[in-house]
Motif scaffolding. Sequence first.
Motif, PDB file in Angstrom:
ATOM      1  N   VAL A 164      47.724  38.477   7.738  1.00 57.20           N
ATOM      2  CA  VAL A 164      46.796  37.579   8.419  1.00 57.20           C
ATOM      3  C   VAL A 164      45.403  37.840   7.854  1.00 57.20           C
ATOM      4  O   VAL A 164      44.989  39.000   7.731  1.00 57.20           O
ATOM      5  CB  VAL A 164      46.822  37.797   9.945  1.00 57.20           C
ATOM      6  CG1 VAL A 164      45.768  36.948  10.633  1.00 57.20           C
ATOM      7  CG2 VAL A 164      48.211  37.490  10.497  1.00 57.20           C
ATOM      8  N   PHE A 165      44.713  36.759   7.522  1.00 55.76           N
ATOM      9  CA  PHE A 165      43.383  36.867   6.920  1.00 55.76           C
ATOM     10  C   PHE A 165      42.381  36.013   7.681  1.00 55.76           C
ATOM     11  O   PHE A 165      42.737  34.975   8.241  1.00 55.76           O
ATOM     12  CB  PHE A 165      43.411  36.390   5.457  1.00 55.76           C
ATOM     13  CG  PHE A 165      44.285  37.215   4.574  1.00 55.76           C
ATOM     14  CD1 PHE A 165      43.790  38.332   3.922  1.00 55.76           C
ATOM     15  CD2 PHE A 165      45.618  36.883   4.397  1.00 55.76           C
ATOM     16  CE1 PHE A 165      44.605  39.105   3.112  1.00 55.76           C
ATOM     17  CE2 PHE A 165      46.441  37.642   3.580  1.00 55.76           C
ATOM     18  CZ  PHE A 165      45.931  38.752   2.935  1.00 55.76           C
ATOM     19  N   GLN A 166      41.140  36.471   7.654  1.00 51.11           N
ATOM     20  CA  GLN A 166      40.029  35.726   8.231  1.00 51.11           C
ATOM     21  C   GLN A 166      38.964  35.577   7.152  1.00 51.11           C
ATOM     22  O   GLN A 166      38.858  36.430   6.266  1.00 51.11           O
ATOM     23  CB  GLN A 166      39.453  36.474   9.419  1.00 51.11           C
ATOM     24  CG  GLN A 166      40.443  36.668  10.535  1.00 51.11           C
ATOM     25  CD  GLN A 166      39.889  37.529  11.650  1.00 51.11           C
ATOM     26  OE1 GLN A 166      38.742  37.942  11.652  1.00 51.11           O
ATOM     27  NE2 GLN A 166      40.724  37.811  12.632  1.00 51.11           N
ATOM     28  N   PRO A 167      38.159  34.510   7.247  1.00 47.79           N
ATOM     29  CA  PRO A 167      37.072  34.376   6.274  1.00 47.79           C
ATOM     30  C   PRO A 167      36.122  35.572   6.385  1.00 47.79           C
ATOM     31  O   PRO A 167      35.820  36.035   7.486  1.00 47.79           O
ATOM     32  CB  PRO A 167      36.364  33.087   6.689  1.00 47.79           C
ATOM     33  CG  PRO A 167      37.340  32.355   7.545  1.00 47.79           C
ATOM     34  CD  PRO A 167      38.200  33.398   8.188  1.00 47.79           C
ATOM     35  N   SER A 168      35.678  36.063   5.241  1.00 52.00           N
ATOM     36  CA  SER A 168      34.804  37.239   5.245  1.00 52.00           C
ATOM     37  C   SER A 168      33.331  36.864   5.239  1.00 52.00           C
ATOM     38  O   SER A 168      32.490  37.677   5.600  1.00 52.00           O
ATOM     39  CB  SER A 168      35.097  38.116   4.031  1.00 52.00           C
ATOM     40  OG  SER A 168      34.663  37.456   2.849  1.00 52.00           O
ATOM     41  N   GLY A 169      33.018  35.659   4.768  1.00 49.82           N
ATOM     42  CA  GLY A 169      31.618  35.273   4.612  1.00 49.82           C
ATOM     43  C   GLY A 169      31.025  35.765   3.307  1.00 49.82           C
ATOM     44  O   GLY A 169      29.877  35.503   2.988  1.00 49.82           O
ATOM     45  N   ASP A 170      31.821  36.463   2.514  1.00 47.37           N
ATOM     46  CA  ASP A 170      31.389  37.007   1.218  1.00 47.37           C
ATOM     47  C   ASP A 170      32.051  36.183   0.122  1.00 47.37           C
ATOM     48  O   ASP A 170      33.269  36.172   0.003  1.00 47.37           O
ATOM     49  CB  ASP A 170      31.814  38.469   1.123  1.00 47.37           C
ATOM     50  CG  ASP A 170      31.409  39.139  -0.174  1.00 47.37           C
ATOM     51  OD1 ASP A 170      30.940  38.452  -1.107  1.00 47.37           O
ATOM     52  OD2 ASP A 170      31.581  40.365  -0.271  1.00 47.37           O
ATOM     53  N   VAL A 171      31.237  35.512  -0.686  1.00 46.45           N
ATOM     54  CA  VAL A 171      31.760  34.632  -1.731  1.00 46.45           C
ATOM     55  C   VAL A 171      32.608  35.394  -2.746  1.00 46.45           C
ATOM     56  O   VAL A 171      33.610  34.885  -3.236  1.00 46.45           O
ATOM     57  CB  VAL A 171      30.604  33.898  -2.450  1.00 46.45           C
ATOM     58  CG1 VAL A 171      31.117  33.009  -3.564  1.00 46.45           C
ATOM     59  CG2 VAL A 171      29.797  33.092  -1.451  1.00 46.45           C
ATOM     60  N   SER A 172      32.253  36.642  -3.017  1.00 46.92           N
ATOM     61  CA  SER A 172      33.003  37.414  -4.010  1.00 46.92           C
ATOM     62  C   SER A 172      34.385  37.830  -3.493  1.00 46.92           C
ATOM     63  O   SER A 172      35.285  38.096  -4.276  1.00 46.92           O
ATOM     64  CB  SER A 172      32.210  38.651  -4.440  1.00 46.92           C
ATOM     65  OG  SER A 172      32.069  39.549  -3.359  1.00 46.92           O
ATOM     66  N   ARG A 173      34.527  37.891  -2.188  1.00 45.65           N
ATOM     67  CA  ARG A 173      35.815  38.231  -1.557  1.00 45.65           C
ATOM     68  C   ARG A 173      35.932  37.397  -0.281  1.00 45.65           C
ATOM     69  O   ARG A 173      35.634  37.864   0.818  1.00 45.65           O
ATOM     70  CB  ARG A 173      35.852  39.725  -1.227  1.00 45.65           C
ATOM     71  CG  ARG A 173      37.188  40.175  -0.710  1.00 45.65           C
ATOM     72  CD  ARG A 173      37.221  41.687  -0.536  1.00 45.65           C
ATOM     73  NE  ARG A 173      38.476  42.061   0.091  1.00 45.65           N
ATOM     74  CZ  ARG A 173      38.596  42.917   1.066  1.00 45.65           C
ATOM     75  NH1 ARG A 173      37.538  43.520   1.549  1.00 45.65           N
ATOM     76  NH2 ARG A 173      39.774  43.198   1.577  1.00 45.65           N
ATOM     77  N   PRO A 174      36.361  36.131  -0.430  1.00 48.34           N
ATOM     78  CA  PRO A 174      36.276  35.193   0.693  1.00 48.34           C
ATOM     79  C   PRO A 174      37.189  35.480   1.882  1.00 48.34           C
ATOM     80  O   PRO A 174      36.919  35.026   2.978  1.00 48.34           O
ATOM     81  CB  PRO A 174      36.616  33.849   0.068  1.00 48.34           C
ATOM     82  CG  PRO A 174      37.266  34.148  -1.229  1.00 48.34           C
ATOM     83  CD  PRO A 174      36.828  35.509  -1.642  1.00 48.34           C
ATOM     84  N   TRP A 175      38.255  36.255   1.696  1.00 42.68           N
ATOM     85  CA  TRP A 175      39.199  36.523   2.785  1.00 42.68           C
ATOM     86  C   TRP A 175      39.346  38.014   2.999  1.00 42.68           C
ATOM     87  O   TRP A 175      39.424  38.773   2.053  1.00 42.68           O
ATOM     88  CB  TRP A 175      40.568  35.919   2.463  1.00 42.68           C
ATOM     89  CG  TRP A 175      40.505  34.435   2.393  1.00 42.68           C
ATOM     90  CD1 TRP A 175      40.358  33.686   1.254  1.00 42.68           C
ATOM     91  CD2 TRP A 175      40.532  33.516   3.469  1.00 42.68           C
ATOM     92  NE1 TRP A 175      40.302  32.366   1.576  1.00 42.68           N
ATOM     93  CE2 TRP A 175      40.416  32.219   2.932  1.00 42.68           C
ATOM     94  CE3 TRP A 175      40.663  33.654   4.843  1.00 42.68           C
ATOM     95  CZ2 TRP A 175      40.406  31.082   3.733  1.00 42.68           C
ATOM     96  CZ3 TRP A 175      40.663  32.513   5.636  1.00 42.68           C
ATOM     97  CH2 TRP A 175      40.540  31.256   5.078  1.00 42.68           C
ATOM     98  N   VAL A 176      39.406  38.420   4.256  1.00 42.37           N
ATOM     99  CA  VAL A 176      39.608  39.821   4.602  1.00 42.37           C
ATOM    100  C   VAL A 176      40.856  39.911   5.482  1.00 42.37           C
ATOM    101  O   VAL A 176      41.057  39.103   6.385  1.00 42.37           O
ATOM    102  CB  VAL A 176      38.364  40.424   5.297  1.00 42.37           C
ATOM    103  CG1 VAL A 176      38.057  39.736   6.606  1.00 42.37           C
ATOM    104  CG2 VAL A 176      38.518  41.901   5.497  1.00 42.37           C
ATOM    105  N   GLU A 177      41.689  40.892   5.168  1.00 40.90           N
ATOM    106  CA  GLU A 177      42.934  41.075   5.908  1.00 40.90           C
ATOM    107  C   GLU A 177      42.661  41.630   7.299  1.00 40.90           C
ATOM    108  O   GLU A 177      41.803  42.489   7.475  1.00 40.90           O
ATOM    109  CB  GLU A 177      43.863  42.014   5.144  1.00 40.90           C
ATOM    110  CG  GLU A 177      45.249  42.089   5.731  1.00 40.90           C
ATOM    111  CD  GLU A 177      46.249  42.850   4.864  1.00 40.90           C
ATOM    112  OE1 GLU A 177      47.339  43.124   5.369  1.00 40.90           O
ATOM    113  OE2 GLU A 177      45.921  43.158   3.700  1.00 40.90           O
TER     114      GLU A 177
END
Length: 92
Positions: A71-84
């Motif tokens: 399951v991932f959520q948007p991170s808000g970081d363009v370099s790593r857009p998804w965070v587990e």
Amino acid sequence: LIVSDLDGTMVGNDEYTRSFREFWESSAKPPGSKLVYSTGRSLESFTKLIETKSQVMVEPDGLICAVGTKVFQPSGDVSRPWVEDAEWTAAL
């Protein structure tokens, strides 16, 4: 909350995908609504898909990959857009 499959549902016919995007991004979307894609794809496969279909697909508010195991959520970081979601991973 709308959770939708990708292949054959949200992806497969660009005209229909674009129509959904127009609906979702219009004032017809209920306030506070969230869109989550659930797919058997890996995060890498989804990322490639959203890059190639960015003109027609809605960017989701959440992502369920690998048949529910990630399951991932948007991170808000363009370099790593998804965070587990670490809590989900730990629960499995």
